[in-house]
Write a protein that holds these residues in place. Structure first.
Motif, PDB file in Angstrom:
ATOM      1  N   HIS A  20       2.859 -23.646 -21.821  1.00  0.00           N
ATOM      2  CA  HIS A  20       3.692 -23.313 -20.587  1.00  0.00           C
ATOM      3  C   HIS A  20       4.550 -24.522 -20.320  1.00  0.00           C
ATOM      4  N   ARG A  21       3.935 -25.626 -20.256  1.00  0.00           N
ATOM      5  CA  ARG A  21       4.698 -26.835 -19.967  1.00  0.00           C
ATOM      6  C   ARG A  21       5.670 -27.355 -20.825  1.00  0.00           C
ATOM      7  N   ILE A  22       5.296 -26.928 -22.373  1.00  0.00           N
ATOM      8  CA  ILE A  22       6.272 -27.270 -23.372  1.00  0.00           C
ATOM      9  C   ILE A  22       7.473 -26.522 -23.427  1.00  0.00           C
ATOM     10  N   ARG A  23       7.402 -25.107 -23.084  1.00  0.00           N
ATOM     11  CA  ARG A  23       8.357 -24.248 -22.816  1.00  0.00           C
ATOM     12  C   ARG A  23       9.194 -24.685 -21.687  1.00  0.00           C
ATOM     13  N   GLN A  24       8.649 -25.062 -20.787  1.00  0.00           N
ATOM     14  CA  GLN A  24       9.406 -25.816 -19.376  1.00  0.00           C
ATOM     15  C   GLN A  24      10.208 -26.707 -19.982  1.00  0.00           C
ATOM     16  N   ALA A  25       9.849 -27.714 -20.647  1.00  0.00           N
ATOM     17  CA  ALA A  25      10.523 -28.812 -21.118  1.00  0.00           C
ATOM     18  C   ALA A  25      11.502 -28.252 -21.733  1.00  0.00           C
ATOM     19  N   ALA A  26      11.316 -27.589 -22.572  1.00  0.00           N
ATOM     20  CA  ALA A  26      12.438 -27.035 -23.598  1.00  0.00           C
ATOM     21  C   ALA A  26      13.559 -26.232 -22.775  1.00  0.00           C
ATOM     22  N   ARG A  27      13.118 -25.725 -21.846  1.00  0.00           N
ATOM     23  CA  ARG A  27      14.189 -24.940 -20.689  1.00  0.00           C
ATOM     24  C   ARG A  27      15.073 -25.997 -20.253  1.00  0.00           C
ATOM     25  N   ASN A  28      14.368 -27.090 -19.712  1.00  0.00           N
ATOM     26  CA  ASN A  28      15.159 -28.381 -19.012  1.00  0.00           C
ATOM     27  C   ASN A  28      15.912 -28.933 -20.227  1.00  0.00           C
ATOM     28  N   LEU A  29      15.385 -28.927 -21.500  1.00  0.00           N
ATOM     29  CA  LEU A  29      16.327 -29.797 -22.589  1.00  0.00           C
ATOM     30  C   LEU A  29      17.532 -28.828 -22.697  1.00  0.00           C
ATOM     31  N   LYS A  30      17.278 -27.471 -22.687  1.00  0.00           N
ATOM     32  CA  LYS A  30      18.541 -26.558 -22.932  1.00  0.00           C
ATOM     33  C   LYS A  30      19.731 -26.714 -21.916  1.00  0.00           C
ATOM     34  N   LYS A  31      19.157 -26.910 -20.677  1.00  0.00           N
ATOM     35  CA  LYS A  31      20.281 -27.142 -19.543  1.00  0.00           C
ATOM     36  C   LYS A  31      20.741 -28.455 -19.770  1.00  0.00           C
ATOM     37  N   PHE A  32      20.175 -29.511 -20.033  1.00  0.00           N
ATOM     38  CA  PHE A  32      20.596 -30.889 -20.392  1.00  0.00           C
ATOM     39  C   PHE A  32      21.668 -30.932 -21.382  1.00  0.00           C
ATOM     40  N   LEU A  33      21.428 -30.203 -22.382  1.00  0.00           N
ATOM     41  CA  LEU A  33      22.461 -30.164 -23.781  1.00  0.00           C
ATOM     42  C   LEU A  33      23.612 -29.515 -23.500  1.00  0.00           C
ATOM     43  N   ALA A  34      23.343 -28.383 -22.431  1.00  0.00           N
ATOM     44  CA  ALA A  34      24.523 -27.647 -22.377  1.00  0.00           C
ATOM     45  C   ALA A  34      25.663 -28.169 -21.346  1.00  0.00           C
ATOM     46  N   GLN A  35      24.953 -29.298 -20.732  1.00  0.00           N
ATOM     47  CA  GLN A  35      25.939 -29.721 -19.446  1.00  0.00           C
ATOM     48  C   GLN A  35      27.072 -30.512 -20.224  1.00  0.00           C
TER      49      GLN A  35
END
Length: 408
Positions: A376-391
Motif C-alpha cells: 500500500h505504501r509502495i503504491r502511495q510512493a508511486a502516486r507521489n512520484l507520478k505527480k512529481f514527474l508530471a510537474q
C-alpha cells in the motif's frame, strides 16, 4: 586538541547525512515521508523465535556473561545450516564464530588480519563496512568496479600485478548490497582458483543469501573445493529471520582466520546476550517456512515496486535477490547526481531513498530503494512520484527549478 583523531580523520564524509537531515526536517514539518532508504526490515520476528527468547530470558543464569565466540549450541546450529543449505561441512569448534551481526564480524576480522599499509581489493559500489572496516584498521583500498564475470576477475589480477605492496585480501559480496548482483558457482570456482594463484584471502559476505526471487538459491563460495583454505564467509540472521535489532551473525571458514577473529573478539566482547543466542539457535534449527514467507513478501513488494514505479514513469530493473532495487537516476535528472536527486525526491515527492554515491564512486548515477514498506505504501510512493514527474519543469522538458537545488 581541536584536530580529529587519526582514525576519525580517515573516515570520508558521510554521504547520507544531508539526505537524513532533510528527511528529519520534512517529518518535523508534518510530511508523510515514505522511507525506502535504510534497509531496516519492518516485518516482525517469527513468533517461535520470540517465544524461545522469552522462555530463556526467564532463567536468571542466562543473564551472566556469555561466550565471546558463541555458545556451543549456536555454533552447532550454524554448522548444521551450512551442511543442509550448501552441503558444506564445518567444525563448530574451530570453523564457526558467532558475531554481533555480520557488520561487526567483518570489522573485527579486518582488525585481526590487517597491518597498517596492507592493501585490500574491494568491489565498488559495495556495502560501506567492506571498505571502512579495513580503513579503520590502517589498510589502503583498491577499488574494483563491481561485477560477476571475467572482467571483474581481470581487474583482480591487474590490481595484484600493479599494486605495491601486493594486496592481502579480496572482498566478495553476493547477492550484493546495493546492486543486487548475484554470482553463480562457476564464478566462485574461477575466483578461488585466481585467489589461490595470487595468494589472496577471500572474505565473502552472503548476508542476503536467503532473499532471492528467481528460484535458484545463491551458492556459497565454500562449496568450491579448496575454498576453505583461504576463505572466511559472513552471514546474518537480520534479513533471513527479520532479526535486525538482535544483532546476530556468523563468520565461518578457514581455521587459522577464524582463530584470529575469535582471539580478537575475546579481547573486545563477551558475545551476544545468551537468550538471544539460544533464540538464534532456535531460528536455525526450527521450522523454515517463515523464511519462505519472508522471501515471498519481498518478492511481492519487488513486483509491486517495479510495476507501480514503471507506470509512474521510472523504469527500474527488477532485482534478482536482496531487499533492494538498484535504480538508475531518471535521464532528466542525471546531471544532478544521486545525492541531489535523493534530496529532490524528499522535497517534491516525500520519498526517501539512498543515494548510490554513498556506496562508492561507481554508485553515482543510481539510488538504492529498500523494500521496507508494505505494498500500500509502495503504491502511495508511486502516486507521489507520478505527480512529481508530471510537474512542469520537474521532468526536464522545460526550464525547471531543480537546477536551483543542484547549486545548493
Amino acid at each position: 586538541m581541536h584536530e580529529d583523531f587519526h582514525r576519525i580523520k580517515r573516515l570520508p564524509p558521510y554521504v547520507f547525512a544531508e539526505v537524513n537531515r532533510l528527511k528529519a526536517a520534512a517529518r518535523a514539518r508534518g510530511a508523510d515521508i515514505i522511507d525506502l532508504g535504510m534497509g531496516n526490515p519492518d516485518l516482525p520476528t517469527p513468533q517461535h523465535i520470540v517465544d524461545k527468547l522469552v522462555e530463556t530470558v526467564a532463567r536468571p543464569r542466562t543473564h551472566r556473561y556469555s561466550a565471546s565466540k558463541g555458545i556451543p549450541g549456536l555454533r552447532r546450529a550454524q554448522a548444521a545450516y551450512y551442511e543442509r543449505r550448501f552441503g558444506v561441512k564445518l567444525d563448530p569448534e574451530t570453523q564457526v564464530v558467532a558475531t554481533l551481526g555480520s557488520k561487526e564480524g567483518f570489522a573485527t576480522m579486518a582488525q585481526a588480519i590487517t597491518a597498517p599499509g596492507d592493501v585490500i581489493l574491494v568491489p565498488n559500489p559495495t556495502y560501506p563496512i567492506h571498505e571502512f572496516g579495513f580503513l579503520l584498521s590502517g589498510a589502503a583500498m583498491r577499488h574494483l568496479k563491481a561485477g560477476t564475470g571475467e572482467e571483474f576477475l581481470r581487474q583482480v589480477e591487474h590490481a595484484c600485478v600493479h599494486t605495491i605492496p601486493k594486496p592481502l585480501a579480496l572482498v566478495l559480496s553476493y547477492p550484493s548490497n546495493p546492486t543486487a548482483m548475484v554470482a553463480d558457482l562457476d564464478f566462485y570456482k574461477d575466483a578461488v582458483a585466481l585467489a589461490k594463484r595470487l595468494g589472496l584471502i577471500i572474505l565473502s559476505d552472503i548476508a542476503y543469501t536467503e532473499i532471492y526471487f528467481d528460484g535458484n538459491p545463491p551458492p556459497s563460495v565454500l562449496q568450491v573445493p579448496g575454498a576453505m583454505d583461504i576463505t572466511v564467509e559472513f552471514t546474518s540472521l537480520s534479513k533471513t529471520y527479520n532479526m535486525p535489532g538482535w544483532r546476530m551473525g556468523f563468520a565461518v571458514g578457514n581455521e587459522r582466520l577464524i582463530a584470529a577473529l575469535a582471539r580478537m573478539k575475546s579481547y573486545l566482547d563477551y558475545g551476544a546476550f545468551t537468550p538471544i543466542q539460544v533464540a538464534a539457535a532456535a531460528a536455525l534449527n526450527g521450522p523454515q517456512d517463515c523464511v519462505e514467507e519472508i522471501r515471498a513478501t519481498y518478492h511481492s513488494r519487488r513486483d509491486c515496486l517495479i510495476e507501480s514505479f514503471g507506470r509512474a514513469g521510472w523504469d527500474i530493473p527488477p532485482p534478482p535477490a536482496t531487499m533492494f532495487a538498484w535504480a538508475p537516476v531518471p535521464e532528466p535528472f542525471k546531471e544532478l547526481g544521486s545525492v541531489e536527486f535523493a534530496k529532490l525526491l524528499i522535497e517534491k515527492a516525500e520519498i526517501a531513498v539512498a543515494p548510490g554515491l554513498g556506496f562508492g564512486e561507481y554508485g553515482e548515477g543510481f539510488v538504492r530503494i529498500a523494500l521496507v514498506e508494505n505494498e500500500h505504501r509502495i503504491r502511495q510512493a508511486a502516486r507521489n512520484l507520478k505527480k512529481f514527474l508530471a510537474q512542469p519543469g520537474e521532468s526536464g522538458h522545460n526550464e525547471f527549478p531543480i537546477q536551483q537545488n543542484a547549486s545548493r
